[in-house]
Design a protein around this motif. Structure first.
Motif: not given
Length: 918
Positions: A40-52, A56-69
């Motif tokens: 049961m290897p654990a996983e972690k996900v972190f997402i960087q977005t372009d801004k905080p 409602n007419t924007d595009t939400l840009w994101l980059k995801a890092y899917v890593l193990d423990a």
């Protein structure tokens, strides 16, 4: 490896410690934990977005890092699920994103259908659902509505206590976006507790646009959800509404929790006690106070840090009770009871000095434990791996020693003391920081740039030994005039992967604990770990050899399933075909294995899939079998009990106002392009094409009905049960009427009442309940409602000729014609040997637009954008270097660039740069 780990700890403890000579207990314990971690290897996900925050007419840009423990790229998951969840807990956007070597990037395109308010960005893999909701990545976002004539609100309130009631005195000033007051305007005010109206009155703004009012706060009110709705009552105002949260933070309602180190207080044993003070608004409250015994003797005093967290020491005495007395601002005092000390037990204490190279471990036991032959084992885990384990024996009542920090990875280490029944009796979290994160330098081509200049940035990534690092990184450059880059409140990849991603609950200002300007950061971090729970597996599952995960890993985008007979017996060795029912057209085949399992891999790039899966015998003929596809089950919608999010227009600062004005101007330009001068924009004109359902048995012709839900509607509704679909999407439908008419259901041209058996169902309503419960939206191709005489006449003639013969038009039922994918009505949900599979849409990344300028060019749209550059796929070379470029806007400003990323082999890092354009 187990032997080395055991001996290392054994020799590092000081000679006064006495151990059991038999190592079998600890070895078996560690073996069980290691076995579970491997399965049961654990996983972690972190997402960087372009801004905080966004409009409602924007595009939400994101980059995801899917890593193990261990912070290597995860080998479990090839799909990531991202969701936008509104402040009622409803998922308004859900999409899947392909993951390759732990990396994924893409976007969520917002539109006017996304209403203004607070949202949670949530991300998880199917495998992470085994770890529970606390392991999912979540991040709060605010999405504003772009408008040309929005109002601003300056708001403040004061809470007083009088005549046994709390009174809220509020003041609002309403202005337009140019800060001109909205004078003498009639407003309707509603005081809300969530969705419940507490008070309502009509008021008028004065010459300065101000409103003053007060109200009593009811008992047992959830003050996190108190807010004011101010509605413009002027005719033609379009129902403009302003939502203003009311910040009620009464000191005497502060929640103060005490958490003894290791888990319990024991009489006669010195204990370290962590505490955490949370105000009504959900944030930490700085406090100070004293601990007294039952005779009011002061035992100790204590003081928290700015986030309401701290600790103190106490040695409980038998038959004594303790309380903490807190004095708040204004002289209000409140008393809290400390946890009751147990007469017998064990206390685990760990000292983690910032500069030292080792941890000091002390374990005290009460007298009764000293006189028992029970065995104990101390286990330490770092990044999901067992680093140390040892058998312990209490002879002198105390065990103490040192553990070398170098044998742990940077991040949280979890110490657990087990008894002979494998039950954890004490736990302690400590943070190890070897300062071995990646160092990311961002070097600009020159010190300052001119408007419209080409800006080149070079990234140089090295490890702690200054050696170059290859890895994957993402860069967001934003305009400081429109975006506030808050580094203390928003977790970056380092604070998340090493700290907050392993802890339960909200961690306020995670950057505070790593701020080098904070001299008490190490002590504050240690106190935090005394008060926060651990996110990971349950020990009960670890030691259960029969434990099976409920959710399977998804290493890539694939279609899998199983073939069986109607009775459930699996059928192997049969040909299976996958056909795409929409563009791009696709046909693949495979053969099921001996267990009837089939899999289709290496699918082409498809965003919205629609597949028919067919089973044939070895001669190519249709084979009577049941096809089951492994469908994705999304995580349940969360139950939020958070404060009402403060809208951007309430107490707006200059940066947010610039952002709102730029978004407004941007959309005005887009409208001007769509509707140039001299053209007419006809608002509220809707042109509807006739919805046609292929294969419909509608007696009037496909689509000829009062209301039609077609295949696209069914796709959006996914797996919604049919009865819920009817209740929510068919106008006037309730069990079992449409407005004032009874309902007759026709499935694929067949009247379902033909099969009604009063011996099975007590009434037609029970019969309908049983029939409809078998279907969901994915089984249905379309629904047509025939209510008015124009459409239900032919149906009445066909199915109820006696009613028609009596010319009782008012008695004609409403008919609901349901067209299924199988075409076989009630007898099969899908065609035998067929399965219609509609996976969750996959979002593929699109390119961020980088405008190009010439000396004479002008790009007004680009100048209004708050995100200057989004570069999600930066790969450093063997020298640890990479270069990116973009054009500066056409006006002077300052930019902030934030780079985050990983070498995908255990290390993460963050870099920042300021760019001046003048």
């Amino acid at each position: 490896m187990l032997k080395n780990r055991f001996i290392t700890l054994l020799f590092l403890l000081i000679p006064a410690t006495v151990f059991c000579q038999d190592k079998t207990f600890a070895q078996n314990l560690v073996s069980a934990i290691d076995s579970f971690s491997n399965r049961m290897p654990a996983e972690k996900v972190f997402i960087q977005t372009d801004k905080p925050y966004y409009s409602n007419t924007d595009t939400l840009w994101l980059k995801a890092y899917v890593l193990d423990a261990d912070l290597n790229y995860s080998q479990q998951s090839g799909l990531l699920y991202t969701e936008l969840i509104n402040d009622t807990g409803k998922v308004v956007v859900r999409q899947s994103m392909p993951v390759k070597l732990g990396i994924s990037f893409g976007q969520i395109i917002l539109d006017s259908t996304v209403r203004q308010g607070g949202y949670i960005l949530r991300a998880y893999t199917n495998w992470m659902q085994n770890q529970g909701e606390q392991s999912y990545f979540t991040r709060p976002l605010y999405i504003s509505k772009t408008a040309n004539n929005h109002w601003l609100v300056n708001a403040g309130n004061k809470t007083t206590f009088k005549d046994g009631k709390y009174n809220i005195e509020s003041a609002l000033q309403v202005t337009n976006m140019d800060h001109h007051p909205i004078r003498l305007r009639e407003m309707r005010l509603r005081i809300m507790d969530g969705n419940k109206t507490l008070n309502r009155e009509n008021v008028q703004t004065d010459l300065d646009g101000k409103l003053h009012f007060n109200f009593n706060l009811p008992d047992r009110t959830n003050t996190k959800k108190i807010h004011i709705i101010a509605e413009d009552m002027r005719k033609g105002a379009g129902g403009r509404k302003l939502v203003v949260p009311v910040n009620v933070n009464r000191p005497e309602f502060t929640d103060l929790q005490f958490m003894p180190e290791g888990g319990q207080l024991v009489t006669g044993l010195s204990s370290h006690v962590g505490f955490k003070a949370i105000g009504e608004n959900g944030n930490g409250v700085a406090i100070s106070g004293k601990v007294t015994d039952s005779k009011d003797n002061v035992i100790t005093t204590f003081k928290s840090d700015i986030l309401g967290i701290g600790s103190f020491k106490i040695t409980p005495v038998a038959n004594e009770s303790y309380k903490a007395i807190i004095t708040f601002t204004g002289g209000i005092t409140k008393t809290y009871t400390l946890p009751t000390a147990k007469p017998e037990g064990i206390v685990l204490h760990i000292n983690n000095p910032e500069e030292g190279d080792s941890l000091s471990v002390t374990i005290n036991a009460s007298a009764a434990i000293l006189n028992t032959p029970n065995r104990y084992s101390l286990v330490a885990q770092s990044n999901g791996k067992i680093c140390y384990a040892a058998n312990l024996s209490f002879r002198n009542g105390i065990i103490s020693g040192r553990v070398n920090k170098k044998d742990f990875r940077s991040g949280i280490t979890r110490f657990t003391l087990f008894n002979s029944d494998r039950k954890p009796i004490a736990e302690r979290l400590v943070f190890i920081d070897h300062h071995d994160e990646l160092h990311i330098a961002i070097i600009a081509g020159k010190q300052a740039f001119q408007p419209k200049d080409s800006v080149a940035l070079m990234l140089q990534v090295t490890d702690k030994d200054n050696k170059p690092v290859q890895g994957s990184f993402s860069l967001a450059v934003t305009d400081d005039e429109q975006v506030k880059t808050d580094t203390s409140n928003t977790p970056d990849i380092k604070t998340y992967m090493l700290l907050t991603g392993d802890l339960k609950g909200n961690i306020e200002q995670p950057g505070y604990y790593f701020d080098k300007k904070n001299p008490d950061g190490n002590e504050a971090l240690d106190n935090l770990l005394l008060t926060q729970g651990w996110v990971n597996y349950d020990w009960q599952n670890v030691f259960n050899p029969k434990y099976q995960p409920a959710f399977k890993p998804q290493p890539e985008i694939e279609v899998t399933g199983q073939i069986s007979r109607t009775g459930g017996k699996v059928v192997g060795g049969l040909p299976v075909m996958l056909l795409s029912t929409r563009k791009p057209f696709l046909m693949m085949d495979t053969v099921a294995d001996a267990k009837g399992r089939f899999v289709f891999r290496h699918l082409p790039k498809i965003d919205t899939g629609n597949f028919m899966i067919q089973v044939k015998d070895k001669k190519g003929r249709m084979f009577e079998a049941m096809v089951a596809v492994d469908e994705f089950t999304p995580a349940p919608e969360p139950q939020f009990n958070t404060a009402t999010t403060k809208p951007w227009y309430v107490n707006t600062d200059t940066t947010l106002l610039h952002y709102a004005n730029s978004a407004r101007d941007y959309n005005q330009i887009i409208d001007d392009i769509k509707y140039p001068a001299g053209s007419h924009h006809l608002a509220e004109v809707k042109i509807k094409a006739l919805k046609v359902i292929k294969g419909s048995h509608n007696l009037n012709g496909p689509g000829e009905a009062d209301q039609v839900l077609d295949e696209k509607d069914m796709t959006r509704l996914e797996k919604m049960p049919l009865i819920d679909l009817l209740l929510k999407r068919i106008k006037g439908f309730r069990k079992y009427d449409v407005f004032d008419k009874g309902v007759r259901f026709i499935f694929d041209g067949l009247d379902v009442m033909f099969f009604f058996d009063g011996n099975i169902d007590r009434s037609p309503y029970d019969y309908y309940d049983r029939i409809l419960s078998q279907f969901s939206a994915e089984d249905i191709k379309g629904i047509e409602v025939l209510y008015n005489e124009k459409y239900n006449g032919k149906y009445t003639l066909q199915y109820d000729p006696e009613i028609m013969a009596r010319s009782m038009r008012s008695a004609w039922p409403a008919y609901i014609e349901i067209t299924t994918w199988s075409g076989n009505g009630l007898f099969e949900k899908r065609k035998s040997s067929n399965y219609l599979y509609k996976p969750l849409p996959v979002t593929w990344p699109i390119q961020f637009y980088k405008p190009k300028y010439t000396s004479k060019s002008n790009n007004t749209l680009a100048d209004l954008q708050s995100t200057v550059l989004w570069e999600p796929n930066i790969i450093t070379n063997s020298d640890g270097k990479a270069t990116v470029w973009f054009y500066a806007k056409g006006k002077p400003s300052n930019y902030t660039g934030i780079v985050q990323g990983s070498d995908l082999s255990g290390k993460v890092g963050v870099g920042r740069v300021k760019i001046e354009v003048k």
